[in-house]
Design a protein around this motif. Structure first.
Motif, PDB file in Angstrom:
ATOM      1  N   ALA A 104       9.351   3.363  -5.977  1.00 54.33           N
ATOM      2  CA  ALA A 104       8.089   3.177  -6.116  1.00 54.33           C
ATOM      3  C   ALA A 104       7.734   2.437  -7.295  1.00 54.33           C
ATOM      4  O   ALA A 104       6.778   1.396  -7.329  1.00 54.33           O
ATOM      5  CB  ALA A 104       7.245   4.644  -6.204  1.00 54.33           C
ATOM      6  N   GLU A 145       0.797  -1.274  -0.039  1.00 48.65           N
ATOM      7  CA  GLU A 145      -0.014  -0.262   0.130  1.00 48.65           C
ATOM      8  C   GLU A 145       0.805   1.319  -0.052  1.00 48.65           C
ATOM      9  O   GLU A 145       0.608   2.190  -0.725  1.00 48.65           O
ATOM     10  CB  GLU A 145      -0.910   0.020   1.280  1.00 48.65           C
ATOM     11  CG  GLU A 145      -1.888   1.212   1.541  1.00 48.65           C
ATOM     12  CD  GLU A 145      -3.192   1.028   0.710  1.00 48.65           C
ATOM     13  OE1 GLU A 145      -3.825   1.954   0.293  1.00 48.65           O
ATOM     14  OE2 GLU A 145      -3.440   0.011   0.001  1.00 48.65           O
ATOM     15  N   SER A 146       1.838   1.255   0.769  1.00 46.21           N
ATOM     16  CA  SER A 146       2.796   2.422   0.875  1.00 46.21           C
ATOM     17  C   SER A 146       4.225   2.045   1.550  1.00 46.21           C
ATOM     18  O   SER A 146       3.992   0.989   2.466  1.00 46.21           O
ATOM     19  CB  SER A 146       2.305   3.822   1.499  1.00 46.21           C
ATOM     20  OG  SER A 146       1.931   3.557   2.846  1.00 46.21           O
ATOM     21  N   ALA A 181       4.142   1.007  -5.259  1.00 49.99           N
ATOM     22  CA  ALA A 181       3.279   1.688  -4.387  1.00 49.99           C
ATOM     23  C   ALA A 181       3.996   2.893  -4.144  1.00 49.99           C
ATOM     24  O   ALA A 181       5.177   2.887  -4.331  1.00 49.99           O
ATOM     25  CB  ALA A 181       2.681   1.134  -3.248  1.00 49.99           C
ATOM     26  N   PRO A 182       3.458   3.923  -3.674  1.00 51.06           N
ATOM     27  CA  PRO A 182       4.008   5.308  -3.223  1.00 51.06           C
ATOM     28  C   PRO A 182       5.208   4.977  -2.164  1.00 51.06           C
ATOM     29  O   PRO A 182       4.866   4.214  -1.126  1.00 51.06           O
ATOM     30  CB  PRO A 182       3.208   6.003  -2.641  1.00 51.06           C
ATOM     31  CG  PRO A 182       1.782   5.713  -3.367  1.00 51.06           C
ATOM     32  CD  PRO A 182       1.886   4.063  -3.266  1.00 51.06           C
ATOM     33  N   VAL A 183       6.338   5.378  -2.316  1.00 52.53           N
ATOM     34  CA  VAL A 183       7.387   5.375  -1.443  1.00 52.53           C
ATOM     35  C   VAL A 183       7.956   6.825  -1.058  1.00 52.53           C
ATOM     36  O   VAL A 183       8.357   7.554  -1.855  1.00 52.53           O
ATOM     37  CB  VAL A 183       8.502   4.585  -1.972  1.00 52.53           C
ATOM     38  CG1 VAL A 183       9.935   4.626  -1.012  1.00 52.53           C
ATOM     39  CG2 VAL A 183       8.182   3.095  -2.249  1.00 52.53           C
ATOM     40  N   ALA A 184       8.035   7.191   0.373  1.00 50.12           N
ATOM     41  CA  ALA A 184       8.362   8.448   0.805  1.00 50.12           C
ATOM     42  C   ALA A 184       9.858   8.196   1.364  1.00 50.12           C
ATOM     43  O   ALA A 184      10.024   7.120   2.263  1.00 50.12           O
ATOM     44  CB  ALA A 184       7.371   8.877   1.738  1.00 50.12           C
ATOM     45  N   THR A 209       7.475   3.942   3.779  1.00 52.08           N
ATOM     46  CA  THR A 209       8.238   5.138   4.017  1.00 52.08           C
ATOM     47  C   THR A 209       9.891   4.732   4.672  1.00 52.08           C
ATOM     48  O   THR A 209       9.984   3.607   5.210  1.00 52.08           O
ATOM     49  CB  THR A 209       7.780   5.546   5.350  1.00 52.08           C
ATOM     50  OG1 THR A 209       6.379   5.949   4.884  1.00 52.08           O
ATOM     51  CG2 THR A 209       8.392   7.008   5.702  1.00 52.08           C
ATOM     52  N   GLN A 257      12.780   8.232  -4.915  1.00 54.05           N
ATOM     53  CA  GLN A 257      11.200   7.723  -4.317  1.00 54.05           C
ATOM     54  C   GLN A 257      10.313   7.259  -5.761  1.00 54.05           C
ATOM     55  O   GLN A 257       9.764   6.071  -5.562  1.00 54.05           O
ATOM     56  CB  GLN A 257      10.359   8.995  -3.973  1.00 54.05           C
ATOM     57  CG  GLN A 257      10.692   9.548  -2.712  1.00 54.05           C
ATOM     58  CD  GLN A 257       9.846  10.718  -2.181  1.00 54.05           C
ATOM     59  OE1 GLN A 257       9.758  11.053  -0.880  1.00 54.05           O
ATOM     60  NE2 GLN A 257       9.698  11.441  -2.968  1.00 54.05           N
ATOM     61  N   ASP A 258      10.921   8.015  -6.822  1.00 56.60           N
ATOM     62  CA  ASP A 258      10.242   7.471  -8.252  1.00 56.60           C
ATOM     63  C   ASP A 258      10.757   5.886  -8.439  1.00 56.60           C
ATOM     64  O   ASP A 258       9.960   4.942  -8.937  1.00 56.60           O
ATOM     65  CB  ASP A 258      10.382   8.170  -9.037  1.00 56.60           C
ATOM     66  CG  ASP A 258       9.919   9.659  -9.150  1.00 56.60           C
ATOM     67  OD1 ASP A 258       8.763   9.484  -8.157  1.00 56.60           O
ATOM     68  OD2 ASP A 258       9.970  10.433  -9.706  1.00 56.60           O
TER      69      ASP A 258
END
Length: 387
Positions: free
Chosen positions: A350, A325-326, A355-358, A328, A346-347
């Protein structure tokens, strides 16, 4: 009908600790025997079914069979079992009529075995003319021991865990049982002892055997998960990785190269960020850790880039029915400076995670090994959810 299934349901279930014959123990409100029989009456071809039951529960067993079969009654008999499994199988084989050419022997204790596993074994026996067992690869490390001393590690690449139903040409299995001089642990062993060939096909994780109370609880949880609506719940995992600097290798952090910076030592590329992300994903899925899954000394991963491990973790989550889901991740260290390349990092992460990565970075104000510039640490959290 040219094919049949003998269901062995005469076991006492001593190790289960319920105090009754195992096949008559409820699994999520329905008798184990009933659940074991259900797929047999959905098979694509007509199939005779013989149930070998405890001698004192034959009438009860007939009622169970009738309740499952309904109008499609295709079984030949319910017969009493013998003193052990070997004798019970022989009792089941003895009542099969001559038209039967292929027989499957199945343990009622494997009550969640899906119908497609029966079909797969039937097809393989018909194609090869040999004995056929369903099996799964052995995933745990296997040791050979003597008393409490570990002698050696056994090569698990050639090992499988065998399930049921096991399929055979009926004439060959009858002959093998008639000539057997001792009990074997399964029917394939009886056939092999007679000098005949046994092959294997893919098994199914749901075909596990209920032996202990833990197995019973597992089976009940699977049944309830299939039948009861359960809201999707996210899971959270934590991953931490640390690597020392090594001027002799290139610097790779967060799947990016940092030319001119000291690299990170390790069996693979030492990418602490990618490794922390991998561990966080595995942790969230309850799937162990990077060392246990990929091996810290496995030659296949010597020099491997971090994306190999992250993709591997995502694949393992998919096999478990989960998706990221995400994620960090925080990078802890004086160098390399990641601020200018945070978006790029991050890109690329991800894209691999799906999924999004911060990403964030921090230092320890000169304290500890990161403060002294001896290495780099990364801390990651991952959120996953059912697919």
């Amino acid at each position: 009908m040219s094919r049949a299934v003998v269901v062995v349901a005469a076991g006492s279930g001593t190790r289960l600790g319920i105090g009754t014959a195992k096949a008559f123990v409820p699994v999520a409100g329905r008798l184990m025997l009933a659940r074991a029989l259900e797929p047999l009456f959905t098979l694509t071809e007509p199939t005779l079914v013989v149930v070998v039951a405890p001698a004192d529960r034959l009438d009860e067993c007939r009622q169970v069979v009738a309740s499952v079969a309904g109008a499609a009654v295709r079984y030949t008999a319910v017969v009493p079992g013998g003193a052990d499994r070997h004798a019970s199988v022989q009792a089941g084989l003895a009542v099969l009529p001559d038209p039967v050419e292929v027989v499957l022997v199945h343990d009622a204790a494997r009550c969640l075995t899906p119908a497609h596993q029966f079909e797969r074994v039937f097809d393989a026996v018909a194609t090869t003319g040999d004995g056929v067992v369903p099996a799964l690869p052995v995933v745990d490390t296997v040791k050979r021991v003597a008393d409490d001393v570990v002698l050696e590690t056994v090569d698990r690449s050639t090992l499988v865990g065998v399930q049921t139903p096991q399929g055979f040409p009926l004439a060959a299995l009858r002959s093998a049982y008639a000539g057997s001089s001792r009990s074997e642990t399964d029917d394939a062993g009886v056939l092999q002892a007679a000098g005949l060939t046994v092959r294997h096909v893919a098994g199914d994780a749901d075909a596990f055997k209920i032996t202990t109370a833990w197995d019973l609880a597992r089976a009940e949880s699977i049944v309830r998960a299939r039948t009861e609506p359960v809201p999707a719940r996210v899971r959270i995992g934590l991953g931490v990785d640390v690597h020392a600097f090594d001027d002799a290798v290139r610097c790779r952090v967060g799947l990016l190269d940092f030319p001119g910076e000291p690299g990170l030592s390790g069996h693979s590329d030492g990418d602490a960020v990618a490794h922390a992300v991998c561990d966080a994903l595995l942790s969230a899925g309850g799937l162990g850790d990077i060392g246990g899954r990929f091996g810290t000394a496995d030659p296949r991963y010597a020099g491997a880039t971090g994306d190999v491990f992250v993709r591997g973790a995502v694949d393992l989550l998919a096999e478990a029915g989960l998706v990221p889901e995400s994620v960090t991740v925080q990078v802890v260290g004086n160098r390399p400076r990641i601020g200018a390349r945070r978006g790029e990092m991050q890109d690329v992460l991800a894209a691999v995670v799906g999924a999004p990565v911060a990403v964030s970075g921090t230092t320890t104000d000169g304290l500890g090994f990161t403060g002294r510039g001896e290495g780099l640490a990364a801390i990651a959290t991952a959120v996953v959810r059912p697919a």
